[in-house]
Scaffold this active site. Structure first.
Site, short mmCIF file in Angstrom:
data_model
loop_
_atom_site.label_atom_id
_atom_site.label_comp_id
_atom_site.label_asym_id
_atom_site.label_seq_id
_atom_site.Cartn_x
_atom_site.Cartn_y
_atom_site.Cartn_z
N SER A 242 -0.62 4.49 7.75
CA SER A 242 -0.23 4.77 6.37
C SER A 242 -0.62 6.21 5.99
O SER A 242 -0.14 7.14 6.64
CB SER A 242 -0.87 3.73 5.44
OG SER A 242 -0.21 3.67 4.21
N ASP B 158 -11.32 8.52 -8.95
CA ASP B 158 -10.70 9.47 -9.88
C ASP B 158 -9.88 10.53 -9.16
O ASP B 158 -8.75 10.85 -9.56
CB ASP B 158 -11.76 10.14 -10.76
CG ASP B 158 -12.39 9.17 -11.75
OD1 ASP B 158 -11.78 8.11 -12.01
OD2 ASP B 158 -13.50 9.45 -12.25
N HIS C 253 2.32 -4.51 6.17
CA HIS C 253 1.91 -3.10 6.24
C HIS C 253 0.59 -2.93 6.98
O HIS C 253 0.40 -1.96 7.69
CB HIS C 253 1.82 -2.54 4.82
CG HIS C 253 1.47 -1.09 4.76
ND1 HIS C 253 2.19 -0.11 5.44
CD2 HIS C 253 0.46 -0.43 4.11
CE1 HIS C 253 1.64 1.08 5.19
NE2 HIS C 253 0.60 0.90 4.40
#
Length: 253
Positions: A84, A175, A234
Site C-alpha cells: 500500500s 495529525d 487489501h
C-alpha cells in the site's frame, strides 16, 4: 531521519515497508519466513511505529529516509518490498534510485492516484479520549461507536501505546498523517521507470489494483509481473500469508 527498524536472518538484504497507519509489526510473521533466506529489515516509516515524528510527510521524504537507512547499514543494493503506502515508497525509490534496488515487490497498490478514503479511520482515532483511558477495552468501546468492524478497530488499536506512567498515546503522528493524506494518494508522475525485475501482487477481493491498471504498471515498470492472491483483500499479508510468502520467495529466488 533515522528510522526505527529491526532485522531478522542473514543473506541478501530485503527491506519491507508497511502501509499507512501500519508498522513493522504487521510484517513480523512473513518477515520470519523471508528470514530463512534473506536478511530482512522490518522498517517503521516516518510518523509510524517507533520512528520519529515530523510535521513533514511525503514520498520524497520517505524515500530519503530509506536511502539514509541503507547508507547507515552499508547497503549498496537491496530487494525492496512495500504494501500500500509502503508500496508507493518502494515504487518512488525504484524509479528514482534504480541502482539501489535489486528486485521490487509491490503489494496491492498501483502507480496511480488514489483519492483520500480514510476518513473513518481518522474518526476512529479521534473518537478515543486518550486522557481518560483506563485500559485498551475502553478505547475499543469508544471506537466501536464510529467503527463497527472489529478487525479495523484492532488494526488501529495496534497503534495505542501505554507509557511508563500508565497514560496512553498513539505511536503514530495522527495529525501529520491526516494533514498530508492527499499526498499519500499521489501516483508516480512523469516519464519515469524502473527497468529491473518487479512483482505486483493484487488481492483478489481488493479493488486497489484492477485489470485496467496493468498497462499503467508496465508503463513505469516494463518488466513487471502482475499476480493475484485469490480470496485476499487489501491486507494480503494478513489474510493470506502462506500464499503471499510462497509467491514472494519464488520471485526473489
Amino acid at each position: 531521519m533515522k528510522l526505527n527498524f529491526r532485522t531478522l536472518g542473514e543473506g541478501e538484504p530485503l527491506i519491507i515497508m508497511h502501509g499507512v497507519f501500519g508498522s513493522s509489526d504487521n510484517w513480523q510473521t512473513l518477515g520470519k519466513v523471508f528470514a530463512e533466506k534473506f536478511k530482512v529489515y522490518l522498517v517503521d516509516l516516518r510518523n509510524h511505529g517507533n520512528s520519529p515524528h515530523s510535521d513533514e510527510f511525503d514520498y520524497t521524504l520517505m524515500v530519503s529516509d530509506v536511502i539514509e537507512l541503507m547508507e547507515d547499514e552499508g547497503l549498496s543494493k537491496a530487494h525492496i518490498l512495500g504494501h500500500s503506502m509502503g508500496g508507493k515508497v518502494a515504487m518512488h525509490l525504484a524509479t528514482q534510485h534504480a541502482e539501489k534496488v535489486d528486485k521490487l515487490v509491490v503489494v496491492d497498490i498501483a502507480p496511480k492516484y488514489y483519492p483520500p478514503h480514510h476518513q473513518q479511520i481518522f474518526d476512529g482515532f479521534h473518537s478515543v479520549d486518550l486522557d481518560n483511558l483506563e485500559n485498551r477495552k475502553d478505547a475499543d468501546d469508544q471506537m466501536a461507536k464510529v467503527i463497527s468492524n472489529m478487525g479495523v478497530r484492532q488494526f488501529i488499536l495496534k497503534n495505542l501505546d501505554r507509557k511508563k506512567d500508565g497514560s496512553f498515546d498513539w505511536k503514530l503522528n495522527v495529525d501529520a498523517i491526516e494533514k498530508s493524506i492527499e499526498k499519500v494518494g499521489e501516483g508516480i508522475e512523469g516519464d519515469v521507470s524502473f527497468n529491473g525485475t518487479s512483482l505486483f501482487v493484487a488481492g483478489g477481493k481488493s479493488d486497489y489494483i484492477t485489470d485496467a491498471d496493468h498497462d499503467l504498471i508496465r508503463e513505469h515498470f516494463p518488466k513487471a509481473i502482475v499476480a493475484t492472491v485469490k480470496d485476499a483483500g487489501h491486507w494480503v499479508h494478513a489474510e493470506k500469508p502462506k500464499e503471499l510468502g510462497e509467491m514472494v520467495m519464488e520471485f526473489l529466488g
